[in-house]
Design an enzyme around this catalytic site. Structure first.
Site, short mmCIF file in Angstrom:
data_model
loop_
_atom_site.label_atom_id
_atom_site.label_comp_id
_atom_site.label_asym_id
_atom_site.label_seq_id
_atom_site.Cartn_x
_atom_site.Cartn_y
_atom_site.Cartn_z
N CYS A 268 57.95 90.11 15.01
CA CYS A 268 57.70 91.40 14.93
C CYS A 268 56.29 91.83 15.79
O CYS A 268 55.60 91.12 16.20
CB CYS A 268 57.50 92.05 13.48
N GLY B 169 60.20 92.03 19.38
CA GLY B 169 61.51 92.31 18.52
C GLY B 169 62.33 93.05 19.11
O GLY B 169 61.83 94.44 19.48
N ASN C 219 54.14 91.53 10.21
CA ASN C 219 54.29 90.85 11.30
C ASN C 219 53.89 89.18 10.68
O ASN C 219 52.88 88.79 10.36
CB ASN C 219 53.73 90.77 12.54
N GLY C 220 55.17 88.33 10.40
CA GLY C 220 54.80 86.85 10.20
C GLY C 220 55.81 86.65 8.94
O GLY C 220 56.62 87.26 8.83
N TYR D 181 54.46 81.20 24.93
CA TYR D 181 55.88 82.09 25.05
C TYR D 181 55.72 83.31 24.71
O TYR D 181 55.95 84.31 25.39
CB TYR D 181 56.94 81.39 24.38
P1 AMP Z 1 66.77 77.03 24.77
O1 AMP Z 1 67.97 77.70 25.66
O2 AMP Z 1 67.58 77.03 23.38
O3 AMP Z 1 66.41 75.79 24.94
O4 AMP Z 1 65.77 78.17 24.79
C1 AMP Z 1 64.74 77.94 26.05
C2 AMP Z 1 64.45 79.42 26.16
O5 AMP Z 1 64.20 80.23 25.25
C3 AMP Z 1 63.23 79.15 27.32
O6 AMP Z 1 63.41 79.51 28.60
C4 AMP Z 1 62.04 79.69 26.43
O7 AMP Z 1 61.18 80.70 27.12
C5 AMP Z 1 62.75 80.87 25.22
N1 AMP Z 1 62.15 80.69 24.05
C6 AMP Z 1 61.42 79.71 23.46
N2 AMP Z 1 61.15 79.97 22.27
C7 AMP Z 1 61.62 81.23 22.01
C8 AMP Z 1 61.72 82.17 20.71
N3 AMP Z 1 61.25 81.62 19.60
N4 AMP Z 1 62.47 83.46 21.08
C9 AMP Z 1 63.12 83.65 22.08
N5 AMP Z 1 62.92 82.73 23.10
C10 AMP Z 1 62.28 81.71 23.10
#
Ligand code: AMP
Length: 469
Positions: free
Chosen positions: A10, A36, A110-111, A252
Site C-alpha cells: 500500500c 498499489g 501500510n504493512g 524493487y
Molecule cells: P517473476 O516473473 O515471478 O519472476 O517476477 C519477477 C519480476 O517481478 C521482476 O521483474 C521484478 O521486478 C518484479 N517483482 C518482484 N517482486 C515483486 C512484487 N512483490 N510485486 C510486484 N512485482 C515484483
C-alpha cells in the site's frame, strides 16, 4: 466478499489543513501508484464528518473528471492498495472509517499485522463485527474499546501497542492526525510541508509532485501527533527495539526518485549494479536492463564494467506491473505485451541481462526466450539482489514458498530452467554494501529467512516446500 486473505502492499497520503486537501491527496497517491494498483480511496473531513470516494483500479481511472467539491474540507487521507487474488473487494479499500465514542475516526495502513488472526478471534468473541478482511480494521476495533474520556493519544497508544508486525499508519481524528511506524520501521512514512500545511506520505516522491518540502522520516516506533493548533508532538510508546526496515523497498518496491529510510533509492540501485559487476565480471558486448525495474542496476553494472549500456528490451508503458494480475495465465500474457525485443541492437550480441529480482521466474523465462529468438548470441542473467527464498509477511506481496523458484531449485537448476548461459545473483554482503549498512540491519527475510517478528497470522513460518513446475 472474500475473507481469507490479508496480504497487502500500500501507499499512504495525508494532507492536513490545506484548502485543496483532497485534490492534493489524490495527486500524491498518483505519484505512489506503484505501491498499489487494485484500489484507491480518498476521504476528506469537515467538522468531524467524512466524505469518501473509493474505487477498484487506478487513481486516474477513479479520479478522471472527478469533482473535488464532493470531497470538501481542508483535511484529506488517501490510500492505494493491492492484494492477492480474491481480495479485490471495495469493502477492503481504505481508508477505513468508523464512528467511535471519540467521533469519526479514519485509518489508513501500510504493512501486515502478524497477530491479525489471533487478535481478530479475540475481538470477535468480544462481540466485534468485522466488515472487511483488511487487517487494518483491527485498529478501529481496538480504538472502539477505549473509554471516550481517554485523550486520543492514550487511546491510540493503547490500541497500537496490542498489534504486532509491520504497520505504518495514519489515523485521523476530528481535531488531530497521527502518523506512526511500528517499532521495526518495516515500511516507510515521511513528513513534508506545503507552506504551513503538513503532509504525510509513504514515499517522498509524492512530495515532489505536490511541491512539498521533505521535513523528515517518522522514526521506527514513533507516533507523531499533529493538532489543529499546528503543534507536532512525538511519542515512543513501544520501548527500545532494533529497527529493521525492509531492504526490498530499496531493491524493487519504492520509486527510484524517493528517499527511503534516509537513502535515495536510485543511487542505491546504481550501487547494487556496481556491486554485481565487482562480484560477477563477465565477457559481454552489451548490458541490457529489464525495464523499468532493472534500469538503475544495469546502468551501475555498465559504469563499473565498462560494458556498453543499451535498451535491448522496449517496454510498453500502457501495462502495469506484471505481478499485479492475480492469475498465472494472465501473468504469462502480460509479460509478452509488456516487453518487446529491440532486434537490431541485440542480434549477434553477448548480453548481460539485468533485473532486480526473480520471483516465480515467469518474467525471466519469457524475456530470455524472446531475446534468444531475436538473435542474442549469449545471455548472462544477473540479478541485483540475492535469491528470494522466503515469502514476506510484512507487507510485500511475495507468493508462498511453493511458487518461489529459488526456494525450490538450486541456482544451477534455475539457470537450466531459464536456458541462460550464466546466472548470478548479488550476494547478501553486496546488497548491504549497496545500502552502506551492516549485514542484518534491515529486514532481509525474503532472502535469508531471518524474521524480525514471529508469524502468528495465517501462514506458518515452517511452511512445507511445494514443487515448482
Ligand atoms: P517473476 O516473473 O515471478 O519472476 O517476477 C519477477 C519480476 O517481478 C521482476 O521483474 C521484478 O521486478 C518484479 N517483482 C518482484 N517482486 C515483486 C512484487 N512483490 N510485486 C510486484 N512485482 C515484483
Amino acid at each position: 466478499m472474500a475473507f481469507d486473505k490479508f496480504k497487502e502492499e500500500c501507499g499512504l497520503m495525508a494532507i492536513y489543513r490545506h484548502k485543496e486537501a483532497s485534490n492534493l491527496c489524490h495527486l500524491g497517491l498518483h505519484a505512489q501508484q506503484h505501491r498499489g494498483q487494485e484500489g484507491v480511496g480518498v476521504i476528506s473531513q469537515v467538522d468531524g464528518k467524512f466524505h469518501a470516494h473509493k474505487g477498484i483500479g487506478l487513481v486516474s481511472d477513479n479520479f478522471a473528471d472527478f469533482d473535488f467539491k464532493k470531497l470538501p474540507g481542508d483535511v484529506a487521507l488517501g490510500h492505494v492498495r493491492y492484494s492477492t487474488a480474491g481480495d479485490q473487494d471495495i469493502v477492503n479499500v481504505q481508508p477505513l472509517v468508523s464512528e467511535l465514542s471519540f467521533g469519526n475516526v479514519a485509518v489508513a495502513h501500510n504493512g501486515n499485522l502478524t497477530n491479525f488472526d489471533e487478535m481478530k478471534e479475540v475481538l470477535k468473541k468480544e462481540g466485534a463485527i468485522f466488515s472487511s478482511n483488511a487487517d487494518s480494521e483491527i485498529v478501529l476495533h481496538l480504538l472502539s474499546k477505549e473509554p471516550a474520556s481517554s485523550p486520543p493519544i492514550e487511546a491510540l497508544i493503547s490500541a497500537v501497542t496490542k498489534i504486532e508486525g509491520a504497520f505504518s499508519l495514519i489515523v485521523l481524528f476530528k481535531d488531530r492526525i497521527f502518523a506512526l511506524r511500528d517499532k521495526h520501521g518495516f515500511r516507510p512514512l515521511s513528513i513534508g510541508k506545503i507552506g504551513d500545511s503538513y503532509v504525510f506520505a509513504s514515499e517522498t516522491c509524492a512530495f515532489g509532485i505536490l511541491g512539498a518540502k521533505f521535513i523528515r522520516d517518522i522514526k521506527p516506533g514513533e507516533i507523531v501527533e499533529l493538532t489543529d493548533e499546528g503543534e507536532l508532538k512525538s511519542y515512543f510508546p513501544f520501548g527500545n527495539n532494533k529497527s529493521t526496515p525492509c531492504i526490498f523497498e530499496h531493491v524493487y518496491f519504492a520509486r527510484p526518485n524517493s528517499k527511503i529510510f534516509g537513502r535515495q533509492v536510485y543511487k542505491t540501485r546504481l550501487q547494487m549494479g556496481r556491486e554485481l559487476a565487482k562480484e560477477n565480471p563477465v565477457e559481454a558486448d552489451l548490458v541490457v536492463p529489464v525495464p523499468d525495474s532493472g534500469v538503475p542496476a544495469a546502468l551501475g553494472y555498465s559504469q563499473e564494467s565498462g560494458i556498453e549500456f543499451q535498451l535491448g528490451l522496449i517496454r510498453s508503458h500502457y501495462v502495469g506491473r506484471t505481478f499485479i494480475e492475480p492469475k498465472q495465465s494472465i501473468r504469462d500474457f502480460g509479460v509478452k505485451i509488456k516487453h518487446s525485443p529491440n532486434d537490431e541492437i541485440i542480434e549477434g550480441k553477448r548480453l548481460v541481462l539485468i533485473d532486480d529480482s526473480i520471483v516465480r521466474g515467469t518474467t525471466s523465462k519469457k524475456l530470455i526466450n524472446m531475446l534468444k529468438k531475436a538473435g542474442a548470441k549469449e545471455v548472462h542473467l544477473m540479478i541485483s539482489s540475492p535469491p528470494i527464498t522466503d515469502p514476506c509477511y510484512y507487507g510485500i506481496d511475495t507468493p508462498e514458498k511453493s511458487q518461489l523458484i529459488a526456494a525450490n531449485k538450486s541456482i544451477e537448476e534455475i539457470r537450466e530452467y531459464l536456458e541462460v548461459d550464466s546466472l548470478t545473483y548479488l550476494s547478501v554482503e553486496g546488497l548491504y554494501k549497496s545500502v552502506e549498512s551492516d549485514v542484518g540491519s534491515y529486514c532481509d527475510a525474503c532472502f535469508t529467512g531471518n524474521r524480525p517478528v514471529k508469524i502468528k497470522s495465517g501462514k506458518k513460518d515452517s511452511e512445507q516446500l511445494g514443487m515448482f513446475s
